[in-house]
Design a protein around this motif. Structure first.
Motif, PDB file in Angstrom:
ATOM      1  N   GLU A 102      38.867  26.362  47.230  1.00  0.00           N
ATOM      2  CA  GLU A 102      40.175  27.339  47.618  1.00  0.00           C
ATOM      3  C   GLU A 102      41.019  27.386  46.447  1.00  0.00           C
ATOM      4  OE1 GLU A 102      43.830  26.277  50.900  1.00  0.00           O
ATOM      5  OE2 GLU A 102      41.985  25.155  51.116  1.00  0.00           O
ATOM      6  N   GLU A 103      41.186  26.254  45.819  1.00  0.00           N
ATOM      7  CA  GLU A 103      42.319  26.370  44.775  1.00  0.00           C
ATOM      8  C   GLU A 103      41.773  27.316  43.754  1.00  0.00           C
ATOM      9  OE1 GLU A 103      42.074  22.913  46.779  1.00  0.00           O
ATOM     10  OE2 GLU A 103      40.273  23.555  45.548  1.00  0.00           O
ATOM     11  N   PHE A 104      40.400  27.237  43.092  1.00  0.00           N
ATOM     12  CA  PHE A 104      39.877  28.246  42.113  1.00  0.00           C
ATOM     13  C   PHE A 104      40.175  29.744  42.753  1.00  0.00           C
ATOM     14  CE2 PHE A 104      36.628  30.795  40.668  1.00  0.00           C
ATOM     15  CZ  PHE A 104      36.537  30.663  39.093  1.00  0.00           C
ATOM     16  N   LEU A 105      39.942  30.238  43.775  1.00  0.00           N
ATOM     17  CA  LEU A 105      40.204  31.430  44.340  1.00  0.00           C
ATOM     18  C   LEU A 105      41.529  31.754  44.245  1.00  0.00           C
ATOM     19  CD1 LEU A 105      38.424  33.737  45.145  1.00  0.00           C
ATOM     20  CD2 LEU A 105      39.201  33.502  47.545  1.00  0.00           C
ATOM     21  N   SER A 106      42.364  30.980  44.878  1.00  0.00           N
ATOM     22  CA  SER A 106      43.740  31.081  44.840  1.00  0.00           C
ATOM     23  C   SER A 106      44.550  31.381  43.323  1.00  0.00           C
ATOM     24  CB  SER A 106      44.490  29.876  45.388  1.00  0.00           C
ATOM     25  OG  SER A 106      45.689  30.107  45.454  1.00  0.00           O
ATOM     26  N   GLN A 107      43.907  30.761  42.304  1.00  0.00           N
ATOM     27  CA  GLN A 107      44.426  30.659  40.919  1.00  0.00           C
ATOM     28  C   GLN A 107      43.849  32.142  40.416  1.00  0.00           C
ATOM     29  OE1 GLN A 107      43.060  27.254  39.054  1.00  0.00           O
ATOM     30  NE2 GLN A 107      44.690  25.981  40.063  1.00  0.00           N
ATOM     31  N   LEU A 108      42.614  32.457  40.782  1.00  0.00           N
ATOM     32  CA  LEU A 108      42.014  33.690  40.125  1.00  0.00           C
ATOM     33  C   LEU A 108      42.715  34.844  40.691  1.00  0.00           C
ATOM     34  CD1 LEU A 108      39.236  34.032  38.669  1.00  0.00           C
ATOM     35  CD2 LEU A 108      38.357  34.539  40.616  1.00  0.00           C
ATOM     36  N   PHE A 109      43.297  34.976  41.967  1.00  0.00           N
ATOM     37  CA  PHE A 109      43.836  36.181  42.561  1.00  0.00           C
ATOM     38  C   PHE A 109      45.329  36.106  42.071  1.00  0.00           C
ATOM     39  CE2 PHE A 109      40.485  37.088  45.409  1.00  0.00           C
ATOM     40  CZ  PHE A 109      40.565  38.341  45.539  1.00  0.00           C
ATOM     41  N   LYS A 110      45.844  34.884  42.100  1.00  0.00           N
ATOM     42  CA  LYS A 110      47.460  35.001  41.718  1.00  0.00           C
ATOM     43  C   LYS A 110      47.650  35.191  40.214  1.00  0.00           C
ATOM     44  CE  LYS A 110      49.079  31.804  45.300  1.00  0.00           C
ATOM     45  NZ  LYS A 110      49.069  30.202  45.511  1.00  0.00           N
ATOM     46  N   ALA A 111      46.524  34.923  39.411  1.00  0.00           N
ATOM     47  CA  ALA A 111      46.741  35.304  38.147  1.00  0.00           C
ATOM     48  C   ALA A 111      46.598  36.944  37.587  1.00  0.00           C
ATOM     49  CB  ALA A 111      45.566  34.631  37.258  1.00  0.00           C
ATOM     50  N   GLU A 112      46.128  37.595  38.611  1.00  0.00           N
ATOM     51  CA  GLU A 112      46.088  38.865  38.519  1.00  0.00           C
ATOM     52  C   GLU A 112      47.337  39.761  39.138  1.00  0.00           C
ATOM     53  OE1 GLU A 112      44.193  40.315  36.115  1.00  0.00           O
ATOM     54  OE2 GLU A 112      43.382  38.179  35.648  1.00  0.00           O
ATOM     55  N   GLY A 113      47.987  38.848  39.690  1.00  0.00           N
ATOM     56  CA  GLY A 113      49.350  39.590  40.400  1.00  0.00           C
ATOM     57  C   GLY A 113      49.258  39.604  41.639  1.00  0.00           C
TER      58      GLY A 113
ATOM     59  N   PHE B  13      44.271  38.650  50.248  1.00  0.00           N
ATOM     60  CA  PHE B  13      45.329  38.682  49.233  1.00  0.00           C
ATOM     61  C   PHE B  13      45.883  40.091  49.097  1.00  0.00           C
ATOM     62  CE2 PHE B  13      42.504  35.117  47.964  1.00  0.00           C
ATOM     63  CZ  PHE B  13      43.233  34.469  47.644  1.00  0.00           C
ATOM     64  N   LEU B  14      47.189  40.185  48.752  1.00  0.00           N
ATOM     65  CA  LEU B  14      48.043  41.386  49.037  1.00  0.00           C
ATOM     66  C   LEU B  14      48.543  41.751  47.603  1.00  0.00           C
ATOM     67  CD1 LEU B  14      50.065  42.648  51.239  1.00  0.00           C
ATOM     68  CD2 LEU B  14      51.566  41.587  49.799  1.00  0.00           C
ATOM     69  N   LYS B  15      48.486  43.200  47.307  1.00  0.00           N
ATOM     70  CA  LYS B  15      49.107  43.507  46.154  1.00  0.00           C
ATOM     71  C   LYS B  15      50.396  43.916  46.561  1.00  0.00           C
ATOM     72  CE  LYS B  15      48.915  47.682  43.118  1.00  0.00           C
ATOM     73  NZ  LYS B  15      47.989  48.882  42.845  1.00  0.00           N
ATOM     74  N   PRO B  16      51.271  43.352  45.756  1.00  0.00           N
ATOM     75  CA  PRO B  16      53.012  43.431  46.096  1.00  0.00           C
ATOM     76  C   PRO B  16      53.403  44.895  45.962  1.00  0.00           C
ATOM     77  CG  PRO B  16      52.535  41.882  44.290  1.00  0.00           C
ATOM     78  CD  PRO B  16      51.172  42.067  44.715  1.00  0.00           C
TER      79      PRO B  16
END
Length: 268
Positions: free
Chosen positions: A223-234, A265-268
């Motif tokens: 869960e942590e790896f995926l979360s960081q991966l997406f958040k790093a791309e905005g 995951f959402l694109k803001p």
């Protein structure tokens, strides 16, 4: 029978499983790893040559698991534009197009052979979908899809087949075509899934990353790896949780623990 639970805690290994994973620390040689990376497309193409369209079952569970495909409409019969990134031979695409007549789908896959199978499917219609071959880590999606035009992107059992060092490139690519305020729906292998525990020694490429006999690769997500991966791309995280299913084969008295990661995951 089967039961399913969702949550944020990873599956707990039995002492035997933990010992087996601890012992299996030898990595595939760098030479072989580079060869696998170079031949990734060829290996997936051969996979589809051997299995044709018979390997994966049609995924009629998609709309059940992802209510988002219905919920993201502002009005009931609004036309949606979706992108299925890594469509394979259309096991997810065609049930969706049949079930929902107000969808236009872009679909792409790494394997030229898989794309051909989609085009040959009796349900394929250029009025309702556009399919194209694409390496999501390097081919620009904007060559086939207008910027900010997609309502929903599905990324289902796709990212796990890509080298972890290149996964961010896929998310960056997808970001460009997704409308602001819209989502990526993700489902893939989770840490300690049954498939991960079945690899024989000599199959390990890196942490949680393995190669199958046919040369295709599989990564098992935390869960942590995926979360960081997406958040790093905005992206912003909406949902990110483990789905643990226990399938019991009563006749053979076998219990098969499946673990997936299901996220939005959402694109803001």
């Amino acid at each position: 029978g089967a039961f399913q639970k969702k949550g944020h805690s990873a599956r707990i290994l039995s002492p035997e499983e933990a010992e087996r994973l601890t012992k299996d620390q030898v990595l595939v040689s760098e030479f072989k790893q580079l060869k696998l990376e170079k031949e990734a497309q060829k290996n997936w193409d051969l996979f589809y040559k051997r299995n044709s369209t018979n390997f994966f079952k049609d995924r009629h569970w998609t709309t059940r698991e992802f209510q988002e495909l219905k919920a993201c409409r502002e009005v009931a019969d609004q036309k949606l534009t979706i992108l299925e990134a890594g469509c394979g031979v259309g096991n997810c695409l065609f049930p969706l197009l049949q079930e929902d007549l107000n969808i236009f789908a872009y679909a792409c896959d790494f394997s030229p052979r898989a794309v051909e199978y989609v085009k040959k499917n009796a349900l394929y219609s250029t009025e309702r979908c556009k399919v194209f071959q694409c390496d999501l880590t390097k081919d620009d999606l904007l060559d086939n899809i207008p910027a900010d035009s997609v309502d929903v992107v599905t990324l289902i059992f796709v990212l796990s087949a890509i080298h972890p060092d290149k996964m961010h490139l896929v998310l960056k690519n997808i970001y460009k075509v997704l409308k602001p305020g819209k989502c990526v729906l993700f489902r893939d292998y989770g840490l300690y899934d049954h498939a991960m525990l079945r690899f024989k020694s000599g199959s390990k490429l890196g942490e949680n990353f393995y190669v199958r006999q046919d040369g295709t690769r599989a990564y098992f997500f935390t869960e942590e790896f995926l979360s960081q991966l997406f958040k790093a791309e905005g992206y912003e995280q909406v949902v990110n949780e483990y789905v643990q299913r226990e399938t019991v084969n009563r006749k053979e008295d076998l219990c098969v623990p499946r673990v997936f990661l299901q996220s939005k995951f959402l694109k803001p």
